[in-house]
Motif scaffolding. Sequence first.
Motif, PDB file in Angstrom:
ATOM      1  N   ARG A 117       0.852  -1.196   0.000  1.00  0.00           N
ATOM      2  CA  ARG A 117       0.000   0.000   0.000  1.00  0.00           C
ATOM      3  C   ARG A 117       0.883   1.239   0.000  1.00  0.00           C
ATOM      4  NH1 ARG A 117      -3.135  -2.933   4.539  1.00  0.00           N
ATOM      5  NH2 ARG A 117      -1.312  -2.198   5.624  1.00  0.00           N
ATOM      6  N   PRO A 118       0.339   2.392  -0.437  1.00  0.00           N
ATOM      7  CA  PRO A 118       1.152   3.616  -0.465  1.00  0.00           C
ATOM      8  C   PRO A 118       1.700   3.957   0.918  1.00  0.00           C
ATOM      9  CG  PRO A 118      -0.926   3.949  -1.601  1.00  0.00           C
ATOM     10  CD  PRO A 118      -1.002   2.608  -0.951  1.00  0.00           C
ATOM     11  N   GLY A 119       2.960   4.352   0.946  1.00  0.00           N
ATOM     12  CA  GLY A 119       3.586   4.754   2.198  1.00  0.00           C
ATOM     13  C   GLY A 119       3.335   6.221   2.497  1.00  0.00           C
ATOM     14  N   ARG A 120       3.960   6.712   3.553  1.00  0.00           N
ATOM     15  CA  ARG A 120       3.729   8.091   4.000  1.00  0.00           C
ATOM     16  C   ARG A 120       4.151   9.112   2.951  1.00  0.00           C
ATOM     17  NH1 ARG A 120       5.618   8.966  10.065  1.00  0.00           N
ATOM     18  NH2 ARG A 120       3.480   9.332  10.688  1.00  0.00           N
ATOM     19  N   GLU A 121       5.327   8.909   2.368  1.00  0.00           N
ATOM     20  CA  GLU A 121       5.821   9.893   1.396  1.00  0.00           C
ATOM     21  C   GLU A 121       4.899   9.975   0.188  1.00  0.00           C
ATOM     22  OE1 GLU A 121       9.657  10.891  -1.454  1.00  0.00           O
ATOM     23  OE2 GLU A 121       9.684   9.091  -0.211  1.00  0.00           O
ATOM     24  N   GLN A 122       4.485   8.836  -0.326  1.00  0.00           N
ATOM     25  CA  GLN A 122       3.622   8.845  -1.501  1.00  0.00           C
ATOM     26  C   GLN A 122       2.272   9.479  -1.176  1.00  0.00           C
ATOM     27  OE1 GLN A 122       2.991   5.083  -3.420  1.00  0.00           O
ATOM     28  NE2 GLN A 122       1.701   5.981  -5.007  1.00  0.00           N
ATOM     29  N   MET A 123       1.722   9.178  -0.012  1.00  0.00           N
ATOM     30  CA  MET A 123       0.430   9.762   0.351  1.00  0.00           C
ATOM     31  C   MET A 123       0.555  11.272   0.538  1.00  0.00           C
ATOM     32  SD  MET A 123      -1.123   6.607   2.666  1.00  0.00           S
ATOM     33  CE  MET A 123      -1.484   7.607   4.011  1.00  0.00           C
ATOM     34  N   GLU A 124       1.651  11.734   1.112  1.00  0.00           N
ATOM     35  CA  GLU A 124       1.871  13.176   1.279  1.00  0.00           C
ATOM     36  C   GLU A 124       2.027  13.855  -0.076  1.00  0.00           C
ATOM     37  OE1 GLU A 124       2.324  16.848   2.966  1.00  0.00           O
ATOM     38  OE2 GLU A 124       1.752  15.016   3.993  1.00  0.00           O
ATOM     39  N   ARG A 125       2.815  13.255  -0.949  1.00  0.00           N
ATOM     40  CA  ARG A 125       2.999  13.802  -2.309  1.00  0.00           C
ATOM     41  C   ARG A 125       1.671  13.832  -3.061  1.00  0.00           C
ATOM     42  NH1 ARG A 125       7.196  16.926  -2.646  1.00  0.00           N
ATOM     43  NH2 ARG A 125       9.134  15.884  -2.235  1.00  0.00           N
ATOM     44  N   ASP A 126       0.907  12.755  -2.951  1.00  0.00           N
ATOM     45  CA  ASP A 126      -0.383  12.711  -3.642  1.00  0.00           C
ATOM     46  C   ASP A 126      -1.315  13.800  -3.146  1.00  0.00           C
ATOM     47  OD1 ASP A 126       0.381  10.667  -5.281  1.00  0.00           O
ATOM     48  OD2 ASP A 126      -0.732   9.103  -4.206  1.00  0.00           O
ATOM     49  N   SER A 127      -1.294  14.071  -1.836  1.00  0.00           N
ATOM     50  CA  SER A 127      -2.168  15.144  -1.335  1.00  0.00           C
ATOM     51  C   SER A 127      -1.701  16.509  -1.835  1.00  0.00           C
ATOM     52  CB  SER A 127      -2.256  15.097   0.190  1.00  0.00           C
ATOM     53  OG  SER A 127      -1.304  15.910   0.804  1.00  0.00           O
ATOM     54  N   GLN A 128      -0.382  16.722  -1.915  1.00  0.00           N
ATOM     55  CA  GLN A 128       0.122  17.982  -2.474  1.00  0.00           C
ATOM     56  C   GLN A 128      -0.267  18.122  -3.950  1.00  0.00           C
ATOM     57  OE1 GLN A 128       4.317  17.673  -1.793  1.00  0.00           O
ATOM     58  NE2 GLN A 128       4.218  18.494   0.296  1.00  0.00           N
ATOM     59  N   LEU A 129      -0.129  17.036  -4.698  1.00  0.00           N
ATOM     60  CA  LEU A 129      -0.467  17.064  -6.121  1.00  0.00           C
ATOM     61  C   LEU A 129      -1.970  17.207  -6.328  1.00  0.00           C
ATOM     62  CD1 LEU A 129       1.976  14.288  -7.312  1.00  0.00           C
ATOM     63  CD2 LEU A 129       2.140  16.714  -7.839  1.00  0.00           C
ATOM     64  N   GLN A 130      -2.756  16.617  -5.428  1.00  0.00           N
ATOM     65  CA  GLN A 130      -4.207  16.731  -5.548  1.00  0.00           C
ATOM     66  C   GLN A 130      -4.643  18.174  -5.311  1.00  0.00           C
ATOM     67  OE1 GLN A 130      -6.356  14.113  -2.929  1.00  0.00           O
ATOM     68  NE2 GLN A 130      -7.808  13.636  -4.566  1.00  0.00           N
ATOM     69  N   GLN A 131      -3.984  18.869  -4.385  1.00  0.00           N
ATOM     70  CA  GLN A 131      -4.301  20.275  -4.141  1.00  0.00           C
ATOM     71  C   GLN A 131      -4.000  21.127  -5.372  1.00  0.00           C
ATOM     72  OE1 GLN A 131      -2.031  21.200  -0.659  1.00  0.00           O
ATOM     73  NE2 GLN A 131      -3.422  20.117   0.719  1.00  0.00           N
ATOM     74  N   LYS A 132      -2.980  20.745  -6.134  1.00  0.00           N
ATOM     75  CA  LYS A 132      -2.639  21.464  -7.361  1.00  0.00           C
ATOM     76  C   LYS A 132      -3.476  20.995  -8.552  1.00  0.00           C
ATOM     77  CE  LYS A 132       2.125  22.792  -6.560  1.00  0.00           C
ATOM     78  NZ  LYS A 132       3.429  22.879  -7.206  1.00  0.00           N
TER      79      LYS A 132
END
Length: 183
Positions: A108-123
């Motif tokens: 499953r996605p780890g912390r870094e990927q989930m954090e990056r995905d949330s940043q990218l989703q905001q953009k």
Amino acid sequence: MAKKNNKSKPMWFIALILAWLIPGAGHFYIGRKARGVILCITIAAIFWAGVAMGGVMSVDSRYESWWFAAQSITGIHGLIGWFRQEQVYKSLPPYVDDERTNTDRQGRPGREQMERDSQLQQKGLVLATPTEGIVRAYTGVAGMLNLLCIFDAVMLCILGLYSEPKREEKTTADREEKDGKNK
């Protein structure tokens, strides 16, 4: 059937490199220009349709390595997508955490990927599943299609089947036989 040509023979490894770099260029190099143009347009259309649906983040070398391997077979298209994706990652603020894991033990996605995905989703740059899977399928299938085209160009070159096959003229006997079957 194409005839063997004894003029300056194309080299198979150049056909291989060209076919990978620009889909269809290997066929163009060995003299099958019509096939080369069709392959170039088809593979580019499939790859960029996937990118148009999902954005450049669908060419993801960091978290989707198997899909990225398939996408990179599209040559220049995959390289452009990867380069643009890297530019987007560089524009994000740095991720600071002691636990820099991309996935956990269950995949499953780890912390870094989930954090990056949330940043990218905001953009507005990340898609949610199931669209993400469809997008990666389009771009990955374009790569697998180009792999078959690379193999085809190399084998045609090795076998010495250069240029487009000539259409054979029908003889009078062939026409009469066909007319006899139609009656």
